[in-house]
Design an enzyme around this catalytic site. Sequence first.
Site, PDB file in Angstrom:
ATOM      1  N   ILE A  34     -76.194  25.715  32.736  1.00 46.16           N
ATOM      2  CA  ILE A  34     -77.544  25.098  31.866  1.00 46.16           C
ATOM      3  C   ILE A  34     -78.225  24.480  32.571  1.00 46.16           C
ATOM      4  CG2 ILE A  34     -78.236  23.276  31.018  1.00 46.16           C
ATOM      5  CD1 ILE A  34     -74.898  24.057  29.033  1.00 46.16           C
ATOM      6  N   ASP A  35     -79.825  24.991  32.710  1.00 47.85           N
ATOM      7  CA  ASP A  35     -80.782  24.026  33.522  1.00 47.85           C
ATOM      8  C   ASP A  35     -81.573  22.660  33.230  1.00 47.85           C
ATOM      9  OD1 ASP A  35     -82.635  25.168  32.731  1.00 47.85           O
ATOM     10  OD2 ASP A  35     -83.008  26.805  33.915  1.00 47.85           O
ATOM     11  N   SER A  36     -83.113  21.880  34.077  1.00 47.07           N
ATOM     12  CA  SER A  36     -83.477  20.918  32.810  1.00 47.07           C
ATOM     13  C   SER A  36     -83.841  21.434  31.516  1.00 47.07           C
ATOM     14  CB  SER A  36     -84.432  20.817  33.808  1.00 47.07           C
ATOM     15  OG  SER A  36     -85.005  21.394  34.240  1.00 47.07           O
TER      16      SER A  36
END
Length: 89
Positions: A34-36
């Site tokens: 999960i990235d920003s």
Amino acid sequence: MDDIAKRSIEIIAKAKNIPTDTIHLDTTFEELNIDSLDKINISFEVEEAFNIEIPDEALGSLKTVGDVVNGVKQLIEAKAAGTLPAATS
């Protein structure tokens, strides 16, 4: 596992297209890739699901699924108690 945790995990699983049974409270966002941008999209879904507003500054401190669940619980409790700060948007 309570309803808030189950619903939060369902939202994250749907966002990442992975089975819910692979996600636990101690699962990190790094483990889920999960990235920003994912965090922002997930936060919108969580806000809508629980009728809350997650402060932008809180997103950076979220590291695990449990962080999301605990944050949602705190926001729901604060909303019920009328102690939420005014929205800035």
